[in-house]
Design a protein around this motif. Sequence first.
Motif, PDB file in Angstrom:
ATOM      1  N   GLN A 165       0.664  -1.209   0.071  1.00 21.35           N
ATOM      2  CA  GLN A 165      -0.086   0.409   0.094  1.00 21.35           C
ATOM      3  C   GLN A 165       0.535   1.121  -0.293  1.00 21.35           C
ATOM      4  O   GLN A 165       0.934   2.137  -0.441  1.00 21.35           O
ATOM      5  N   SER A 166       1.563   1.131   0.747  1.00 23.76           N
ATOM      6  CA  SER A 166       2.433   2.759   0.837  1.00 23.76           C
ATOM      7  C   SER A 166       3.046   2.831  -0.701  1.00 23.76           C
ATOM      8  O   SER A 166       4.226   3.992  -0.748  1.00 23.76           O
TER       9      SER A 166
ATOM     10  N   LEU B  83       3.531   6.411  -5.488  1.00 21.48           N
ATOM     11  CA  LEU B  83       3.914   6.455  -6.856  1.00 21.48           C
ATOM     12  C   LEU B  83       2.612   7.155  -7.002  1.00 21.48           C
ATOM     13  O   LEU B  83       2.171   7.938  -8.145  1.00 21.48           O
ATOM     14  N   ARG B  84       1.787   7.052  -6.473  1.00 22.88           N
ATOM     15  CA  ARG B  84       0.149   8.002  -6.859  1.00 22.88           C
ATOM     16  C   ARG B  84       1.252   9.402  -6.451  1.00 22.88           C
ATOM     17  O   ARG B  84       0.247  10.543  -7.115  1.00 22.88           O
ATOM     18  N   GLU B  85       1.921   9.672  -5.287  1.00 24.71           N
ATOM     19  CA  GLU B  85       2.017  10.685  -5.048  1.00 24.71           C
ATOM     20  C   GLU B  85       2.935  11.643  -5.999  1.00 24.71           C
ATOM     21  O   GLU B  85       3.002  12.414  -6.859  1.00 24.71           O
TER      22      GLU B  85
ATOM     23  N   SER C   8       9.369   8.447 -16.799  1.00 25.13           N
ATOM     24  CA  SER C   8       9.980   6.790 -16.513  1.00 25.13           C
ATOM     25  C   SER C   8      10.613   6.089 -15.508  1.00 25.13           C
ATOM     26  O   SER C   8      10.227   4.615 -15.114  1.00 25.13           O
ATOM     27  N   GLN C   9      10.361   6.566 -14.469  1.00 24.25           N
ATOM     28  CA  GLN C   9      11.054   5.896 -13.367  1.00 24.25           C
ATOM     29  C   GLN C   9       9.658   5.645 -12.296  1.00 24.25           C
ATOM     30  O   GLN C   9       9.860   4.361 -11.936  1.00 24.25           O
ATOM     31  N   ILE C  10       8.833   6.910 -13.322  1.00 30.60           N
ATOM     32  CA  ILE C  10       7.014   5.983 -12.323  1.00 30.60           C
ATOM     33  C   ILE C  10       6.448   4.594 -12.527  1.00 30.60           C
ATOM     34  O   ILE C  10       6.033   4.499 -12.205  1.00 30.60           O
ATOM     35  N   CYS C  11       7.156   4.715 -14.313  1.00 29.11           N
ATOM     36  CA  CYS C  11       6.706   3.477 -14.762  1.00 29.11           C
ATOM     37  C   CYS C  11       7.185   2.542 -14.503  1.00 29.11           C
ATOM     38  O   CYS C  11       7.055   1.117 -14.290  1.00 29.11           O
TER      39      CYS C  11
END
Length: 411
Positions: free
Chosen positions: A224-225, A230-232, A368-371
């Motif tokens: 979850q965290s 990643l949402r943030e 790219s990092q998020i992906c």
Amino acid sequence: MRKWWFETLENFPKNKEFEENIWDAFVEKLNEDPPNFGHAVVLIKEVKESLLSVLLPQHKYLKSQIEEVLDLDLIQQKLENDAFDIYYYSDYVIGIMGKLCAPARDDRIARLKEMKDVVPLFKEIFEFIANLSVVPYNVDITTKNMEIYLMIFIDKEAGIDGLELTKQWLTRSFEKLRPGGVTPREGATQANMTTPAAILNGAYMELLQWDTSKIFPETLVLDQSRFLDLREQTQHLTLVTSVLLVTYNTVGQSIAGVQSLKVKLKEEICTLLEGVEDGNLESVLENISEQVNKNVEVFLKEHGFPAHDETQQKTLKGQITTLKEKDNQIITLMSKRVLDFIQQALFSKLTEPLKVPAGTSVMEKELSQICGQFLRLISHNRSVFGQYYANIIGTLLKRLQEDLSPADAVS
């Protein structure tokens, strides 16, 4: 050529004394005055090759980054010029291992970050990397834990379903994709959109826009965290690109196409957003608008353009501060572009790089990092809980077939 370090150890698999002698030699080199880091460079080379060997095909950006940071020629140059910092490289390697390993190893990664004794640290790093490729073991352990969870929390007689939230999560995605739910993507029909992969990927995409008033699905709660982080990151990326779009559209021709200003603004906005949560967005946007105005005015002065009057500065500030509204058209536009790009990555065969969406090029690295992090997380999650998802989605699709007429049924 085989790696000399591992080849040597393989030739003496039961000779712990020999292995310790190698590390003792490393200690002796470090204890010289000045310390001799030549052996460390060899170890970094082995670490680099080991990391590259465990990467998946989709880790193109990560592979490129490792090649760049662990550039052995550059490291050798730093060594020769007394500019070598062994902790810089160990910290980087530990960070990469943290991205690659299963969530269950987070505590061990945290302990590695605290270690300052070079030789024990590198010994731990080598041991850790050697275990990174043992994915089936980690999956089996997590699956077994999930089965224990289900045995404890599922009580059919009492009407308790241990996967109730997971079913609700997948059903929401199913309802969006079923005929009449959404407009089909280009080149797709409504029927072939409602596939198990599409339903599961749609559910995963919801995590990047998760309503924090909802409880996380049972199968995702351990991560979850990570998903909320990643949402943030996704929200911050959307906000940064939105501020830049507003700024360049409002100021106009005098700064059009000026990449250096865009990069400067991006860096300062990202700094201001560090640690900011949704509830504090309004106040930080005030600070961002002030900083953007300041940088724009400096740029105009340095390049001989007329300074903005108070009205023009107030207009730009107003445009930026209105981004706090969730229904803001610019935020909505940039959010859609970012999320569409990530969703493309989910469905992509990754045979060629995806084109970053318009207005996000300055944040290409961050996107790219998020992906990469998102794909890695869901890949691990799917490998552990895929059978549970398949059963739930199978029931949903069976219900859809029963609801549709034979002519419209999904094949």
